[in-house]
Motif scaffolding. Sequence first.
Motif, PDB file in Angstrom:
ATOM      1  N   SER A   6       0.829  -1.197   0.000  1.00  0.00           N
ATOM      2  CA  SER A   6       0.000   0.000   0.000  1.00  0.00           C
ATOM      3  C   SER A   6       0.867   1.250   0.000  1.00  0.00           C
ATOM      4  O   SER A   6       2.042   1.211   0.360  1.00  0.00           O
ATOM      5  CB  SER A   6      -0.927   0.016   1.220  1.00  0.00           C
ATOM      6  OG  SER A   6      -0.167   0.022   2.422  1.00  0.00           O
ATOM      7  N   ALA A   7       0.249   2.313  -0.449  1.00  0.00           N
ATOM      8  CA  ALA A   7       0.915   3.622  -0.445  1.00  0.00           C
ATOM      9  C   ALA A   7      -0.062   4.656   0.077  1.00  0.00           C
ATOM     10  O   ALA A   7      -1.270   4.571  -0.154  1.00  0.00           O
ATOM     11  CB  ALA A   7       1.375   3.997  -1.847  1.00  0.00           C
ATOM     12  N   SER A  19       4.172   7.395   1.946  1.00  0.00           N
ATOM     13  CA  SER A  19       4.789   6.237   2.593  1.00  0.00           C
ATOM     14  C   SER A  19       4.322   4.978   1.872  1.00  0.00           C
ATOM     15  O   SER A  19       3.222   4.928   1.326  1.00  0.00           O
ATOM     16  CB  SER A  19       4.442   6.171   4.077  1.00  0.00           C
ATOM     17  OG  SER A  19       3.049   5.987   4.262  1.00  0.00           O
ATOM     18  N   ILE A  20       5.190   3.984   1.872  1.00  0.00           N
ATOM     19  CA  ILE A  20       4.938   2.708   1.217  1.00  0.00           C
ATOM     20  C   ILE A  20       5.063   1.613   2.276  1.00  0.00           C
ATOM     21  O   ILE A  20       6.009   1.605   3.067  1.00  0.00           O
ATOM     22  CB  ILE A  20       5.961   2.456   0.087  1.00  0.00           C
ATOM     23  CG1 ILE A  20       5.860   3.537  -0.986  1.00  0.00           C
ATOM     24  CG2 ILE A  20       5.774   1.078  -0.522  1.00  0.00           C
ATOM     25  CD1 ILE A  20       6.962   3.474  -2.037  1.00  0.00           C
ATOM     26  N   THR A  22       4.312  -2.829   3.051  1.00  0.00           N
ATOM     27  CA  THR A  22       4.020  -4.152   2.495  1.00  0.00           C
ATOM     28  C   THR A  22       3.324  -4.991   3.556  1.00  0.00           C
ATOM     29  O   THR A  22       3.534  -4.812   4.755  1.00  0.00           O
ATOM     30  CB  THR A  22       5.303  -4.868   2.044  1.00  0.00           C
ATOM     31  OG1 THR A  22       6.198  -4.970   3.152  1.00  0.00           O
ATOM     32  CG2 THR A  22       5.976  -4.127   0.904  1.00  0.00           C
ATOM     33  N   TYR A  32       8.610   8.181   1.059  1.00  0.00           N
ATOM     34  CA  TYR A  32       9.083   8.497  -0.282  1.00  0.00           C
ATOM     35  C   TYR A  32       8.456   9.815  -0.705  1.00  0.00           C
ATOM     36  O   TYR A  32       7.469  10.261  -0.132  1.00  0.00           O
ATOM     37  CB  TYR A  32       8.774   7.374  -1.283  1.00  0.00           C
ATOM     38  CG  TYR A  32       7.357   7.303  -1.800  1.00  0.00           C
ATOM     39  CD1 TYR A  32       7.058   7.672  -3.110  1.00  0.00           C
ATOM     40  CD2 TYR A  32       6.314   6.864  -0.997  1.00  0.00           C
ATOM     41  CE1 TYR A  32       5.761   7.595  -3.602  1.00  0.00           C
ATOM     42  CE2 TYR A  32       5.017   6.783  -1.485  1.00  0.00           C
ATOM     43  CZ  TYR A  32       4.741   7.154  -2.776  1.00  0.00           C
ATOM     44  OH  TYR A  32       3.464   7.080  -3.263  1.00  0.00           O
ATOM     45  N   PRO A  46       9.406   4.032  -6.116  1.00  0.00           N
ATOM     46  CA  PRO A  46       8.775   2.881  -6.756  1.00  0.00           C
ATOM     47  C   PRO A  46       9.682   2.152  -7.755  1.00  0.00           C
ATOM     48  O   PRO A  46       9.641   0.915  -7.839  1.00  0.00           O
ATOM     49  CB  PRO A  46       7.550   3.484  -7.456  1.00  0.00           C
ATOM     50  CG  PRO A  46       7.209   4.674  -6.612  1.00  0.00           C
ATOM     51  CD  PRO A  46       8.542   5.226  -6.193  1.00  0.00           C
TER      52      PRO A  46
END
Length: 141
Positions: A6-7, A19-20, A22, A32, A46
């Motif tokens: 998700s981001a 933010s990223i 998993t 990011y 990404p």
Amino acid sequence: MNRSASASWQGGFKDGRGSISTESGALDARPYGYAMRFEGVKGTNPEELIGAAHAGCFTMALSAVLGGAGLTAERMDTKADVTFDKVGDGWEITKIHLTLKAKVPGTDNATFQELAAKAKANCPVSKVLRAEISLDATLES
């Protein structure tokens, strides 16, 4: 089998922050933003994550292909260089170059090249560039 990531993003294109994450927790709200993606500021983006996924997937696919040929690698190291270029009005990943260094006893270079090409062609991440992508978009009020 499904995997998810998700981001989250707040703010504008250049001044916003994201933010990223998993599902596995390997990335947990990893920041990011524009500077990390377009200006070389240290941090994730990404394209780097696609490169890591491609290198990992290809290397594992090659291990399976080698096993099918009765071979086992002593060591394989793969680097993925992702080229991210301005194309027209937007940006595109225009190329991914995989560089593999491997030690595989019991094979010759011609056979190894054939097996590596087979792994590249059948790696799920290699295939994703040709995959159908679906989208469900919901605007919340």
